[in-house]
Design an enzyme around this catalytic site. Structure first.
Site, PDB file in Angstrom:
ATOM      1  N   ASN A   1       0.861  -1.183   0.000  1.00  0.00           N
ATOM      2  CA  ASN A   1       0.000   0.000   0.000  1.00  0.00           C
ATOM      3  C   ASN A   1       0.894   1.228   0.000  1.00  0.00           C
ATOM      4  O   ASN A   1       1.942   1.259   0.646  1.00  0.00           O
ATOM      5  CB  ASN A   1      -0.985  -0.006   1.175  1.00  0.00           C
ATOM      6  CG  ASN A   1      -0.335   0.315   2.500  1.00  0.00           C
ATOM      7  OD1 ASN A   1      -0.209   1.481   2.879  1.00  0.00           O
ATOM      8  ND2 ASN A   1       0.087  -0.721   3.223  1.00  0.00           N
TER       9      ASN A   1
ATOM     10  N   ASN B   1       4.640   1.001   1.611  1.00  0.00           N
ATOM     11  CA  ASN B   1       4.579  -0.056   2.619  1.00  0.00           C
ATOM     12  C   ASN B   1       4.420  -1.415   1.939  1.00  0.00           C
ATOM     13  O   ASN B   1       3.423  -1.644   1.253  1.00  0.00           O
ATOM     14  CB  ASN B   1       3.386   0.177   3.550  1.00  0.00           C
ATOM     15  CG  ASN B   1       3.460   1.526   4.241  1.00  0.00           C
ATOM     16  OD1 ASN B   1       4.302   1.752   5.086  1.00  0.00           O
ATOM     17  ND2 ASN B   1       2.569   2.438   3.862  1.00  0.00           N
ATOM     18  N   PRO B   2       5.374  -2.334   2.116  1.00  0.00           N
ATOM     19  CA  PRO B   2       5.276  -3.655   1.486  1.00  0.00           C
ATOM     20  C   PRO B   2       4.390  -4.604   2.293  1.00  0.00           C
ATOM     21  O   PRO B   2       4.815  -5.669   2.736  1.00  0.00           O
ATOM     22  CB  PRO B   2       6.734  -4.122   1.456  1.00  0.00           C
ATOM     23  CG  PRO B   2       7.342  -3.483   2.659  1.00  0.00           C
ATOM     24  CD  PRO B   2       6.657  -2.148   2.809  1.00  0.00           C
ATOM     25  N   ARG B   3       3.151  -4.198   2.485  1.00  0.00           N
ATOM     26  CA  ARG B   3       2.193  -4.979   3.280  1.00  0.00           C
ATOM     27  C   ARG B   3       0.796  -4.477   2.963  1.00  0.00           C
ATOM     28  O   ARG B   3       0.618  -3.448   2.311  1.00  0.00           O
ATOM     29  CB  ARG B   3       2.468  -4.797   4.775  1.00  0.00           C
ATOM     30  CG  ARG B   3       2.422  -3.340   5.213  1.00  0.00           C
ATOM     31  CD  ARG B   3       2.448  -3.167   6.710  1.00  0.00           C
ATOM     32  NE  ARG B   3       2.537  -1.780   7.117  1.00  0.00           N
ATOM     33  CZ  ARG B   3       1.525  -0.911   7.117  1.00  0.00           C
ATOM     34  NH1 ARG B   3       0.321  -1.301   6.714  1.00  0.00           N
ATOM     35  NH2 ARG B   3       1.691   0.336   7.504  1.00  0.00           N
ATOM     36  N   LEU B   4      -0.198  -5.202   3.459  1.00  0.00           N
ATOM     37  CA  LEU B   4      -1.570  -4.730   3.358  1.00  0.00           C
ATOM     38  C   LEU B   4      -1.758  -3.467   4.189  1.00  0.00           C
ATOM     39  O   LEU B   4      -1.071  -3.258   5.190  1.00  0.00           O
ATOM     40  CB  LEU B   4      -2.541  -5.797   3.871  1.00  0.00           C
ATOM     41  CG  LEU B   4      -2.736  -7.053   3.028  1.00  0.00           C
ATOM     42  CD1 LEU B   4      -3.637  -8.026   3.771  1.00  0.00           C
ATOM     43  CD2 LEU B   4      -3.327  -6.715   1.673  1.00  0.00           C
TER      44      LEU B   4
END
Length: 202
Positions: free
Chosen positions: A58, A74-77
């Site tokens: 995101n 951000n390398p995440r949900l």
């Protein structure tokens, strides 16, 4: 974003400066085709530049007179309430689909519907001790309301930090139109109330 697929773009509104506290999210964002394309292009370019081609990501951006400007990647949900908004609006359970990706199962983020969802964050206006908070059951009964969550209980000390730690709850509404979603959201939020005894100053 999941892999190289842009699932959706949301807008976020803030409270008063100088703090950076989100107060409301709307999904999907009301964008022109050109604005959507520019945001998607910048976002995917960020992931390629950072070598983040796998899994969920995101990206937070600010729209300026020069177009989209990246704030963070951000390398995440995304955290609450964005996964809930996407599920309410598009019928896509990002958390479940991401788990499938991680364990090697086939995943699917195709939309099964196209609605507009919005979340209002509940934020206290003072420090002190929370005497009571209620109205969540009445708010949840409003047609169009998808979720009401309170994060605190009576007697909780309230000490505002000027960031997301100030959140004490959220309300999510969804409908086929932005106007109906906003009306349901406001009605529900108006039913939630709380009282805070101000902290004594020495």
């Amino acid at each position: 974003i999941m892999e190289s697929e842009v699932i959706g773009i949301a807008t976020g509104d803030f409270g008063r400066p100088p703090h950076f506290v989100f107060r409301e999210f709307t999904f999907p964002a009301a964008l022109t085709d050109d604005e959507h394309e520019r945001i998607a292009d910048v976002s995917l370019s960020c992931l390629r530049a950072l070598g983040l081609g796998w899994g969920a990501a995101n990206i937070e951006l600010r729209w300026t007179k020069h177009g989209p400007v990246v704030i963070e990647v951000n390398p995440r949900l995304s955290g609450t309430p964005e996964p809930q908004l996407i599920q309410a609006a598009y019928g896509v359970d990002l958390i479940t689909e991401h788990i499938k990706l991680v364990i090697g199962e086939e995943w699917n983020v195709r939309k099964s519907q196209s609605h507009t969802a919005a979340a209002r964050i509940l934020v206290p206006d003072r420090d002190g001790t929370l005497d009571w908070i209620d109205g969540d059951s009445r708010a949840a009964a409003v047609p169009g309301v998808a979720e009401v969550k309170l994060y605190v209980e009576p007697n909780t000390p309230i000490v505002r930090k000027g960031d997301e730690r100030d959140w004490i709850g959220h309300v999510i509404a969804v409908s086929p139109s932005l106007a109906r979603t906003e009306a349901a959201l406001q009605h529900a939020v108006d039913l939630v109330g709380w009282s805070i005894t101000p902290a004594l100053r020495e």
